[in-house]
Scaffold this motif. Structure first.
Motif, PDB file in Angstrom:
ATOM      1  N   LEU A  65      -2.857  -2.431   2.586  1.00 16.13           N
ATOM      2  CA  LEU A  65      -3.228  -2.659   1.896  1.00 16.13           C
ATOM      3  C   LEU A  65      -1.862  -2.312  -0.120  1.00 16.13           C
ATOM      4  CD1 LEU A  65      -5.878  -2.412  -0.648  1.00 16.13           C
ATOM      5  CD2 LEU A  65      -5.295  -0.310  -0.543  1.00 16.13           C
ATOM      6  N   SER A  66      -1.793  -3.696  -0.733  1.00 17.09           N
ATOM      7  CA  SER A  66      -1.046  -3.557  -1.461  1.00 17.09           C
ATOM      8  C   SER A  66      -1.676  -4.059  -2.641  1.00 17.09           C
ATOM      9  CB  SER A  66       0.332  -3.796  -1.329  1.00 17.09           C
ATOM     10  OG  SER A  66       0.604  -5.553  -1.290  1.00 17.09           O
ATOM     11  N   SER A  67      -0.952  -3.241  -3.671  1.00 14.40           N
ATOM     12  CA  SER A  67      -2.162  -3.469  -5.291  1.00 14.40           C
ATOM     13  C   SER A  67      -0.824  -4.080  -5.966  1.00 14.40           C
ATOM     14  CB  SER A  67      -3.138  -2.336  -6.103  1.00 14.40           C
ATOM     15  OG  SER A  67      -3.740  -2.694  -7.186  1.00 14.40           O
ATOM     16  N   GLY A  68      -0.706  -5.927  -6.331  1.00 15.43           N
ATOM     17  CA  GLY A  68       0.028  -5.465  -7.709  1.00 15.43           C
ATOM     18  C   GLY A  68       1.654  -5.584  -7.194  1.00 15.43           C
ATOM     19  N   PHE A  69       2.496  -5.106  -6.640  1.00 21.04           N
ATOM     20  CA  PHE A  69       3.701  -5.536  -5.818  1.00 21.04           C
ATOM     21  C   PHE A  69       3.556  -4.825  -4.413  1.00 21.04           C
ATOM     22  CE2 PHE A  69       7.976  -4.741  -5.631  1.00 21.04           C
ATOM     23  CZ  PHE A  69       8.770  -6.291  -5.764  1.00 21.04           C
ATOM     24  N   HIS A  70       4.634  -5.142  -4.066  1.00 23.61           N
ATOM     25  CA  HIS A  70       4.648  -4.060  -2.288  1.00 23.61           C
ATOM     26  C   HIS A  70       6.118  -4.701  -1.817  1.00 23.61           C
ATOM     27  CE1 HIS A  70       5.017  -6.285   1.288  1.00 23.61           C
ATOM     28  NE2 HIS A  70       3.467  -7.397   0.367  1.00 23.61           N
ATOM     29  N   THR A  71       6.618  -3.558  -1.299  1.00 22.34           N
ATOM     30  CA  THR A  71       8.223  -4.228  -0.597  1.00 22.34           C
ATOM     31  C   THR A  71       8.016  -3.372   0.377  1.00 22.34           C
ATOM     32  OG1 THR A  71       9.296  -4.653  -2.290  1.00 22.34           O
ATOM     33  CG2 THR A  71      10.682  -3.717  -1.021  1.00 22.34           C
ATOM     34  N   THR A  72       7.490  -3.703   1.936  1.00 27.08           N
ATOM     35  CA  THR A  72       7.151  -2.879   2.982  1.00 27.08           C
ATOM     36  C   THR A  72       8.564  -2.898   3.678  1.00 27.08           C
ATOM     37  OG1 THR A  72       4.708  -3.834   2.145  1.00 27.08           O
ATOM     38  CG2 THR A  72       5.250  -2.589   4.645  1.00 27.08           C
ATOM     39  N   VAL A  73       8.588  -2.027   4.409  1.00 17.99           N
ATOM     40  CA  VAL A  73       9.352  -2.587   5.734  1.00 17.99           C
ATOM     41  C   VAL A  73       8.284  -1.383   6.616  1.00 17.99           C
ATOM     42  CG1 VAL A  73      11.525  -1.272   6.970  1.00 17.99           C
ATOM     43  CG2 VAL A  73      11.349  -1.498   4.399  1.00 17.99           C
ATOM     44  N   ILE A  91       6.660  -1.639  17.367  1.00 17.66           N
ATOM     45  CA  ILE A  91       7.110  -1.471  19.519  1.00 17.66           C
ATOM     46  C   ILE A  91       8.083  -2.857  20.065  1.00 17.66           C
ATOM     47  CG2 ILE A  91       6.431   0.775  20.761  1.00 17.66           C
ATOM     48  CD1 ILE A  91       6.533   0.992  17.429  1.00 17.66           C
ATOM     49  N   ALA A  92       6.704  -3.245  20.477  1.00 14.75           N
ATOM     50  CA  ALA A  92       6.930  -4.461  21.781  1.00 14.75           C
ATOM     51  C   ALA A  92       7.068  -5.551  21.333  1.00 14.75           C
ATOM     52  CB  ALA A  92       6.461  -3.661  22.425  1.00 14.75           C
ATOM     53  N   PRO A  93       7.605  -6.450  21.725  1.00 12.42           N
ATOM     54  CA  PRO A  93       8.785  -6.259  21.731  1.00 12.42           C
ATOM     55  C   PRO A  93       9.881  -5.626  20.417  1.00 12.42           C
ATOM     56  CG  PRO A  93       8.266  -9.119  20.861  1.00 12.42           C
ATOM     57  CD  PRO A  93       7.746  -8.090  21.318  1.00 12.42           C
ATOM     58  N   LEU A  94      10.541  -4.265  20.403  1.00 10.41           N
ATOM     59  CA  LEU A  94      10.844  -3.585  19.432  1.00 10.41           C
ATOM     60  C   LEU A  94      11.659  -5.053  18.009  1.00 10.41           C
ATOM     61  CD1 LEU A  94      11.821  -0.993  18.093  1.00 10.41           C
ATOM     62  CD2 LEU A  94      14.050  -0.688  20.075  1.00 10.41           C
ATOM     63  N   LYS A  95      11.579  -4.794  17.286  1.00 13.61           N
ATOM     64  CA  LYS A  95      11.699  -6.081  16.196  1.00 13.61           C
ATOM     65  C   LYS A  95      11.120  -4.839  14.601  1.00 13.61           C
ATOM     66  CE  LYS A  95       9.632  -9.934  16.055  1.00 13.61           C
ATOM     67  NZ  LYS A  95       8.964 -10.936  15.324  1.00 13.61           N
ATOM     68  N   LEU A  96      12.393  -5.243  13.963  1.00 14.12           N
ATOM     69  CA  LEU A  96      12.251  -4.334  12.077  1.00 14.12           C
ATOM     70  C   LEU A  96      12.046  -5.971  11.304  1.00 14.12           C
ATOM     71  CD1 LEU A  96      13.153  -2.223  10.716  1.00 14.12           C
ATOM     72  CD2 LEU A  96      14.900  -2.361  10.441  1.00 14.12           C
ATOM     73  N   ASN A  97      11.379  -5.780  10.446  1.00 23.81           N
ATOM     74  CA  ASN A  97      10.979  -6.671   9.513  1.00 23.81           C
ATOM     75  C   ASN A  97      11.076  -6.159   8.228  1.00 23.81           C
ATOM     76  OD1 ASN A  97      10.268  -9.246   8.208  1.00 23.81           O
ATOM     77  ND2 ASN A  97       8.877  -9.484   9.528  1.00 23.81           N
ATOM     78  N   ALA A  98      10.631  -6.832   7.344  1.00 27.11           N
ATOM     79  CA  ALA A  98      10.544  -6.269   5.446  1.00 27.11           C
ATOM     80  C   ALA A  98       9.941  -7.917   4.767  1.00 27.11           C
ATOM     81  CB  ALA A  98      11.518  -5.845   5.378  1.00 27.11           C
ATOM     82  N   SER A  99       8.708  -6.918   4.230  1.00 28.51           N
ATOM     83  CA  SER A  99       7.967  -8.661   3.334  1.00 28.51           C
ATOM     84  C   SER A  99       7.698  -7.676   1.805  1.00 28.51           C
ATOM     85  CB  SER A  99       6.928  -8.882   3.870  1.00 28.51           C
ATOM     86  OG  SER A  99       6.016  -7.220   3.812  1.00 28.51           O
ATOM     87  N   PHE A 100       8.144  -8.505   0.898  1.00 29.15           N
ATOM     88  CA  PHE A 100       7.500  -7.979  -0.837  1.00 29.15           C
ATOM     89  C   PHE A 100       7.530  -9.513  -0.899  1.00 29.15           C
ATOM     90  CE2 PHE A 100      11.461 -10.668  -0.990  1.00 29.15           C
ATOM     91  CZ  PHE A 100      11.888 -11.809  -2.454  1.00 29.15           C
ATOM     92  N   LEU A 101       5.730  -8.747  -2.593  1.00 31.06           N
ATOM     93  CA  LEU A 101       5.026  -9.675  -2.265  1.00 31.06           C
ATOM     94  C   LEU A 101       4.585  -9.229  -4.078  1.00 31.06           C
ATOM     95  CD1 LEU A 101       3.129 -12.237  -2.942  1.00 31.06           C
ATOM     96  CD2 LEU A 101       0.988 -10.986  -1.795  1.00 31.06           C
ATOM     97  N   GLN A 105      -2.881  -8.360  18.975  1.00 29.98           N
ATOM     98  CA  GLN A 105      -1.671  -7.543  17.926  1.00 29.98           C
ATOM     99  C   GLN A 105      -0.962  -6.456  18.795  1.00 29.98           C
ATOM    100  OE1 GLN A 105      -2.538  -8.665  15.399  1.00 29.98           O
ATOM    101  NE2 GLN A 105      -3.823  -8.492  14.155  1.00 29.98           N
ATOM    102  N   PRO A 106       0.389  -6.441  17.854  1.00 32.61           N
ATOM    103  CA  PRO A 106       1.006  -6.050  18.326  1.00 32.61           C
ATOM    104  C   PRO A 106       1.029  -4.615  17.804  1.00 32.61           C
ATOM    105  CG  PRO A 106       2.047  -7.297  16.730  1.00 32.61           C
ATOM    106  CD  PRO A 106       1.087  -8.172  17.240  1.00 32.61           C
ATOM    107  N   TRP A 107       1.858  -3.069  18.351  1.00 32.06           N
ATOM    108  CA  TRP A 107       2.285  -2.098  17.650  1.00 32.06           C
ATOM    109  C   TRP A 107       3.043  -2.126  16.818  1.00 32.06           C
ATOM    110  CZ3 TRP A 107      -1.291   2.329  19.214  1.00 32.06           C
ATOM    111  CH2 TRP A 107      -2.164   1.754  20.336  1.00 32.06           C
ATOM    112  N   ILE A 108       2.444  -1.796  15.262  1.00 29.88           N
ATOM    113  CA  ILE A 108       3.356  -1.638  14.253  1.00 29.88           C
ATOM    114  C   ILE A 108       3.409  -0.568  12.936  1.00 29.88           C
ATOM    115  CG2 ILE A 108       3.094  -3.398  12.023  1.00 29.88           C
ATOM    116  CD1 ILE A 108       3.106  -5.581  13.283  1.00 29.88           C
ATOM    117  N   ILE A 109       4.321  -0.465  12.649  1.00 28.07           N
ATOM    118  CA  ILE A 109       4.105   0.852  11.847  1.00 28.07           C
ATOM    119  C   ILE A 109       5.220   0.561  10.609  1.00 28.07           C
ATOM    120  CG2 ILE A 109       5.653   2.305  13.143  1.00 28.07           C
ATOM    121  CD1 ILE A 109       3.750   5.104  12.076  1.00 28.07           C
ATOM    122  N   GLY A 110       5.113   0.699   9.637  1.00 31.26           N
ATOM    123  CA  GLY A 110       5.988   0.121   8.224  1.00 31.26           C
ATOM    124  C   GLY A 110       5.195   1.258   7.007  1.00 31.26           C
TER     125      GLY A 110
END
Length: 164
Positions: free
Chosen positions: A88-96, A100-110, A124-129
């Motif tokens: 959930l994001s409201s107005g603006f987000h910068t999310t990292v 987990i599998a496969p191991l990958k780091l990602n970021a997004s903003f809006l 669905q992959p296992w993701i935490i951010g």
């Protein structure tokens, strides 16, 4: 809290909530599954809470910082799994995100509002951010929330024999 800060966070909270309601309504009208309707209605309720918090903050109502702080807190975590996912994001987000599998780091903003959910999606992959922007706003609001004066109720009261 400075006036420009109150206005900036208030407009971001109010506007983000309104845009969020519009985006959820668009999705809601295209869904046929009642379980998805429940999720959409829950997100509409969250965004409506954001509109309410933004209005309270712009009007400088008592307790507005505290409720707005809580609204931004619910935007900090994001997670996904084959069982359940939430964002959930409201107005603006910068999310990292960390996948987990496969191991990958990602970021997004809006600039805008967005949400996503998943329930029992096998692919669905296992993701935490973390929504870094929401964490910064929540931290700043926590520093701005007026604190009550210390209560001296635990201090010993001297005995006065004239008072019965």
């Amino acid at each position: 809290m400075e006036l420009w800060q109150r206005r900036t966070i208030g407009i971001l909270t109010l506007g983000g909530g309104a845009v969020g309601i519009a985006s959820v309504l668009t999705l809601l009208l295209s869904r046929t599954n009642p379980i998805e309707w429940i999720f959409c209605l829950a997100f509409i309720a969250l965004y409506a809470w954001g509109v309410w918090c933004g209005v309270k903050l712009l009007e400088s109502q008592v307790g507005s910082e505290r409720s707005t702080f809580r609204y931004w807190l619910i935007q900090i975590p994001t997670f996904g799994s084959p069982v359940f996912g939430y964002f959930l994001s409201s107005g603006f987000h910068t999310t990292v995100f960390l996948q987990i599998a496969p191991l990958k780091l990602n970021a997004s903003f809006l600039l805008g509002s967005t949400f996503s959910y998943s329930l029992l999606q096998r692919g669905q992959p296992w993701i935490i951010g973390v929504n870094v922007f929401a964490a910064a706003v929540a931290w700043w609001l926590a520093r701005s929330v007026p604190r009550p004066a210390p209560d001296d109720s635990l201090q010993a009261t001297p005995y006065d024999p004239t008072i019965s």
